[in-house]
Design a protein around this motif. Structure first.
Motif, short mmCIF file in Angstrom:
data_model
loop_
_atom_site.label_atom_id
_atom_site.label_comp_id
_atom_site.label_asym_id
_atom_site.label_seq_id
_atom_site.Cartn_x
_atom_site.Cartn_y
_atom_site.Cartn_z
N LYS A 40 0.85 -1.27 0.06
CA LYS A 40 0.01 0.00 -0.10
C LYS A 40 1.11 1.27 -0.07
CE LYS A 40 -3.87 -2.36 2.27
NZ LYS A 40 -4.43 -2.32 3.63
N VAL A 41 0.46 2.19 -0.53
CA VAL A 41 0.96 3.61 -0.72
C VAL A 41 1.33 4.31 0.78
CG1 VAL A 41 0.87 5.95 -1.45
CG2 VAL A 41 0.22 4.06 -2.99
N GLY A 42 2.44 4.39 0.92
CA GLY A 42 3.02 5.08 2.39
C GLY A 42 3.54 4.03 3.19
N MET A 43 3.23 2.66 2.84
CA MET A 43 3.73 1.56 3.82
C MET A 43 5.37 1.15 3.29
SD MET A 43 1.49 0.77 6.21
CE MET A 43 1.94 -1.01 6.56
N GLU A 44 5.69 1.83 2.23
CA GLU A 44 7.02 1.12 1.79
C GLU A 44 7.98 1.27 2.85
OE1 GLU A 44 5.03 3.20 0.33
OE2 GLU A 44 4.59 2.60 -1.91
N PRO A 45 8.35 2.26 3.22
CA PRO A 45 9.38 2.27 4.50
C PRO A 45 9.14 1.13 5.56
CG PRO A 45 8.95 4.37 4.03
CD PRO A 45 7.75 3.53 3.39
N LYS A 46 8.14 1.06 6.01
CA LYS A 46 7.89 0.05 7.29
C LYS A 46 7.91 -1.40 6.60
CE LYS A 46 4.69 -1.27 10.93
NZ LYS A 46 5.06 -2.68 10.79
N ARG A 47 7.40 -1.59 5.29
CA ARG A 47 7.44 -2.87 4.76
C ARG A 47 8.76 -3.40 4.61
NH1 ARG A 47 3.59 -6.49 6.41
NH2 ARG A 47 1.59 -6.27 5.19
N ARG A 48 9.42 -2.52 4.06
CA ARG A 48 10.92 -2.52 3.83
C ARG A 48 11.72 -3.17 5.11
NH1 ARG A 48 14.36 -1.56 -0.50
NH2 ARG A 48 16.70 -1.43 0.22
N ALA A 49 11.49 -2.28 6.27
CA ALA A 49 12.17 -2.65 7.24
C ALA A 49 11.70 -3.91 8.31
CB ALA A 49 11.86 -1.28 8.24
N ILE A 89 14.99 -8.69 17.38
CA ILE A 89 15.81 -8.07 16.46
C ILE A 89 14.99 -7.00 15.81
CG2 ILE A 89 17.14 -8.28 14.07
CD1 ILE A 89 17.95 -11.06 14.86
N ASN A 90 15.66 -5.63 15.88
CA ASN A 90 15.20 -4.78 15.24
C ASN A 90 16.38 -3.55 14.70
OD1 ASN A 90 13.49 -2.16 14.29
ND2 ASN A 90 13.28 -1.62 16.14
N VAL A 91 16.64 -3.75 13.38
CA VAL A 91 17.52 -2.88 12.87
C VAL A 91 17.14 -1.61 12.14
CG1 VAL A 91 19.37 -4.56 12.87
CG2 VAL A 91 17.83 -4.15 10.94
N SER A 92 15.64 -1.37 12.32
CA SER A 92 15.07 -0.20 11.92
C SER A 92 15.07 1.15 12.74
CB SER A 92 13.62 -0.46 11.59
OG SER A 92 12.78 0.61 10.96
N GLU A 93 15.54 2.45 11.81
CA GLU A 93 15.56 3.49 12.45
C GLU A 93 14.07 4.11 12.49
OE1 GLU A 93 18.90 6.22 11.24
OE2 GLU A 93 18.93 4.74 9.45
N LEU A 94 13.05 3.58 11.99
CA LEU A 94 11.72 4.26 11.74
C LEU A 94 11.18 4.57 13.33
CD1 LEU A 94 10.16 2.07 8.98
CD2 LEU A 94 11.25 4.39 8.63
N ASP A 95 11.66 3.88 14.07
CA ASP A 95 10.99 4.13 15.42
C ASP A 95 11.86 4.80 16.46
OD1 ASP A 95 8.32 2.67 14.97
OD2 ASP A 95 9.04 0.98 15.17
N MET A 113 16.28 0.36 18.36
CA MET A 113 17.15 -0.50 17.65
C MET A 113 17.73 -1.63 18.66
SD MET A 113 18.58 1.96 14.65
CE MET A 113 19.30 0.62 13.97
N PHE A 114 17.68 -2.83 18.21
CA PHE A 114 18.43 -3.63 19.15
C PHE A 114 18.53 -5.07 18.46
CE2 PHE A 114 18.17 -7.01 22.48
CZ PHE A 114 19.05 -6.37 23.72
N ILE A 115 19.60 -5.67 18.82
CA ILE A 115 19.90 -7.15 18.31
C ILE A 115 20.32 -7.96 19.63
CG2 ILE A 115 21.09 -8.74 17.05
CD1 ILE A 115 21.72 -6.41 15.08
N PRO A 116 19.60 -8.69 20.06
CA PRO A 116 19.91 -9.56 21.38
C PRO A 116 21.45 -10.05 21.14
CG PRO A 116 17.73 -10.21 20.43
CD PRO A 116 18.48 -9.38 19.55
N HIS A 117 22.35 -10.36 22.27
CA HIS A 117 23.64 -10.83 22.37
C HIS A 117 23.91 -12.31 21.30
CE1 HIS A 117 27.43 -12.37 23.70
NE2 HIS A 117 27.82 -11.23 24.04
N GLU A 118 22.85 -13.12 21.76
CA GLU A 118 23.12 -14.36 21.05
C GLU A 118 22.90 -14.23 19.71
OE1 GLU A 118 20.88 -18.55 21.34
OE2 GLU A 118 21.52 -17.66 23.15
N ASP A 119 21.90 -13.33 19.15
CA ASP A 119 21.78 -13.45 17.66
C ASP A 119 22.96 -12.57 16.93
OD1 ASP A 119 19.19 -14.50 17.48
OD2 ASP A 119 18.32 -12.88 18.54
N GLN A 120 23.38 -11.42 17.66
CA GLN A 120 24.78 -10.99 17.03
C GLN A 120 25.67 -11.97 16.75
OE1 GLN A 120 25.96 -7.32 19.05
NE2 GLN A 120 24.07 -6.98 20.28
#
Length: 217
Positions: free
Chosen positions: A3-12, A105-111, A116-123
């Motif tokens: 949907k229009v306007g959702m592109e950045p969020k969907r990509r993230a 995991i969240n590497v998006s700047e949108l919020d 932004m966060f990556i758990p230690h084990e996932d890193q």
């Protein structure tokens, strides 16, 4: 098409889902269908943004590496000493051990960068997956090279500032930055390989000792 306007969020959402998928299944086990499932979207949305698996891996790797730089830049203040700036840098590129597996995991700047966060084990898992793949993939090597060159430049600038302000004594800031980053990369591989640190200490102390020798007094 999204949907229009959702592109950045969907990509993230797709990038975050890709990193989650790789941390759980590995790069070889990651598929566009699984990514779509984790992102709660259709496979068509995934391919709309990233065309194929190879492109998605590259973009996810870029986001994974950019995460550290963004967190560091957001926390470093001009009023800090050079030592404090290095402490912030090490906190992110070689984080202390922690049990934070319940976080996502969240590497998006949108919020906001603070979320932004990556758990230690996932890193650790992502580090292993991406860097082992980069050994034979020229495109991923270029991503690593660009990221590390930026890291070297940033650390060297902190050492230059330490020299200028009289807080440090560094003969060659570029060589000192190279040495510190080399330690970080090596210790990261030790962590992934489950090689226990000496004396049951967090192996970050090796980098901290190195920086301590550059501080006057």
């Amino acid at each position: 098409m999204p949907k229009v306007g959702m592109e950045p969020k969907r990509r993230a959402d797709v990038v975050n889902a890709t990193l989650i998928c790789i941390s759980r299944h590995g790069i070889d086990g990651m598929t566009l269908d699984k990514v779509a499932e984790y992102a709660d979207c259709s496979k068509g949305v995934v391919t709309y943004y990233f065309k194929n698996k190879d492109n998605l891996i590259i973009e996810a790797f870029k986001s994974f590496l950019a995460y550290y730089g963004l967190k560091i830049q957001s926390e470093i203040q001009k009023t800090m000493t050079a030592e404090e700036m290095i402490d912030v840098t090490l906190k992110h590129i070689l984080p202390p051990y922690s049990d934070d597996r319940q976080k996502t995991i969240n590497v998006s700047e949108l919020d906001g960068i603070e979320r932004m966060f990556i758990p230690h084990e996932d890193q650790a898992k992502l580090f292993l997956q991406f860097f082992s793949k980069a050994v034979l993939d020229r495109n991923l090597q270029e991503v690593v090279s660009k990221s590390y060159l930026e890291d070297l430049h940033g650390i060297a600038r902190i050492f230059d500032y330490g020299n200028m302000s009289g807080q440090m004594r560094v003969d060659d800031s570029k060589s000192a930055a190279y040495g510190l980053l080399a330690m970080v990369v090596g210790l990261s591989f030790f962590r992934v390989a489950n090689i226990p640190p000496l004396n049951n200490e967090d192996n970050r102390y090796i980098c901290e000792d190195y920086v301590g020798r550059l501080i006057k007094g």
